[in-house]
Design an enzyme around this catalytic site. Structure first.
Site, PDB file in Angstrom:
ATOM      1  N   GLY A 226       9.455   0.836   3.238  1.00 54.93           N
ATOM      2  CA  GLY A 226       9.031  -0.504   3.645  1.00 54.93           C
ATOM      3  C   GLY A 226       8.431  -0.466   5.037  1.00 54.93           C
ATOM      4  O   GLY A 226       8.489   0.558   5.727  1.00 54.93           O
ATOM      5  N   LYS A 227       7.851  -1.570   5.465  1.00 51.67           N
ATOM      6  CA  LYS A 227       7.305  -1.685   6.822  1.00 51.67           C
ATOM      7  C   LYS A 227       7.078  -3.161   7.116  1.00 51.67           C
ATOM      8  O   LYS A 227       6.831  -3.952   6.210  1.00 51.67           O
ATOM      9  CB  LYS A 227       5.979  -0.930   6.945  1.00 51.67           C
TER      10      LYS A 227
END
Length: 444
Positions: free
Chosen positions: A123-124
């Site tokens: 994720g980011k």
């Protein structure tokens, strides 16, 4: 799989996202051969499912500056894939942040996390807010407003954010504090926390140290090491600082350092005393790297990158696409034998081709800079078992992880002539673990 068709479909569905397209193209081009050995992957439409994020959160962040004016920024969280563990990836605060950049980073993070062998998905997140020039109170107010939305989407078994560009210990502390207040729980929902409230030793150093540990494994394949090697480092933030520290410790000489304004060239090398000054300048006073040149009387080049200087090793540690094809040709012409990426995708596709055509050692960020997220994973483990490991224990685990990543890259990336294509090796090794997990879990 027809990689060109998959990429064309993605560009049609998600136009105006060049960084995301670049990241997907680089991975597809290297995994296509291995992917096509598994017809069951195509039947399950695996590649399309893997390229498109599970979900994307996009929200407005409204906050008040010190003058009482109301400011508005955009906030994002990309939860890309959780087939092998909870979503895991940093939060970036920088004016350049947009959805394309975060989708590229989350996509890359999925494979990087897979390479670590730890149970972490990809994720980011982030915002186009920049802490630069803001007061401590303004940063805190922004972070608290940001967390009013983000907190509901994260958790220790769901999504565990960390720091990134523009998000250091101060910002992580503010985020964790607001999460704790809103969720009414003290859990390991963030990594990169302060040592006093659940952080891990070696976490600040991990990305820089890990990059050099990976570099050392590469150099071993050529029967050499860092002693006496001249190194170019870009950036002057966390990753660059600890990259320089480890190079000094292992006998190398770093002659450059940079920020968004330009770079310094110190032919005498950055020693421990000079590095301490850089750390104080950047971490405490938020100063500019040109002040180093003024203090030590060395060359400062405004508005340029350091890649034209002579070196043995290049360590790009600033940001994406900072090293282009012309830079790569300069490095090769100047005798550079190895490039190991501390930043995420700092080399353009053209630059990567130049390095590989010249058959020099080239380590992509998803392998070489995986040390940061590896120690984040170790921090998650320490939080979950309510124990704290010593610096020596964490450092040894980090060395072991980076060695294992290198071995996986060699296994999948060695070509017929013996040259190790670390890009292919990292992509295939990371992809296969995620792909097998997705296949085992059904169409979800």
């Amino acid at each position: 799989m027809n990689a060109a068709k998959v990429l064309d479909d993605l560009k049609r569905r998600f136009p105006n996202e060049p960084e995301y397209h670049q990241a997907v193209e680089e991975v597809l081009s290297t995994i296509e051969e291995e992917y096509n050995k598994h017809p069951e992957f195509d039947k399950a439409n695996l590649i399309e499912r893997l390229c498109i994020p599970d979900r994307v959160f996009q929200f407005r962040v409204t906050w008040m500056d010190d003058k009482g004016n109301i400011q508005t920024n955009m906030g994002y969280r990309v939860q890309h894939n959780n087939a092998i563990g909870p979503y895991k990836g940093g939060i970036r605060f920088h004016a350049s942040v947009n959805l394309s950049i975060l989708k590229f980073l989350a996509f890359e993070q999925t494979f990087k996390n897979s390479l670590t062998t730890l149970p972490m998905g990809g994720g980011k997140g982030g915002s186009d807010f920049s802490p630069r020039g803001k007061s401590n109170a303004e940063v805190m107010r922004f972070v608290q407003a940001f967390m009013l939305e983000l907190w509901r989407h994260i958790g220790p078994e769901t999504d565990v954010p960390a720091g990134d560009i523009g998000v250091g210990g101060r910002e992580v502390g503010f985020m964790f504090g607001m999460y704790k207040k809103l969720a009414h729980e003290f859990t390991g929902t963030f990594t990169g926390k302060g040592r006093e409230f659940g952080g891990s030793l070696i976490r600040p150093e991990a990305t820089g140290y890990g990059n050099i540990y990976f570099l050392m494994e590469m150099l071993k394949t050529k029967g050499t090491d860092l002693k006496g090697k001249v190194c170019l480092v870009s950036g002057s933030g966390n990753v660059a600082q600890y990259t320089i520290e480890k190079v000094i410790e292992l006998g190398g000489k770093v002659v450059t350092c940079s920020d968004s304004d330009g770079y310094i060239y110190d032919p005498d090398g950055i020693d421990r005393e000079k590095l301490d000054y850089i750390m104080e300048l950047k971490n405490l006073y938020r100063g500019r790297i040109r002040e180093y040149a003024e203090k030590y009387g060395c060359k400062y080049v405004e508005g340029a990158k350091p890649w034209g200087e002579k070196c043995d090793i290049a360590l790009p540690s600033a940001t994406q696409n900072e090293l282009n094809g012309d830079h790569a040709r300069q490095l090769v012409a100047n005798g550079c034998i190895a490039v190991s990426e501390g930043a995420n995708m700092p080399s353009t596709p053209e630059a990567v081709r130049v390095f590989q055509d010249a058959k020099i050692l080239y380590a992509p960020g998803k392998a070489a800079n995986a040390g940061g997220v590896s120690v984040s994973g170790l921090e998650m483990t320490q939080n979950s078992i309510k124990l704290s490991w010593s610096a020596e224990e964490v450092d040894e685990k980090l060395k072991s992880i980076m060695k294992n990543i290198h071995e996986a890259c060699v296994q999948y990336g060695t070509e017929a002539d013996g040259y190790v294509n670390y890009v292919k090796g990292a992509n295939v090794a990371g992809f296969m673990k995620v792909a097998k997990a997705m296949m085992a879990q059904g169409i979800v």
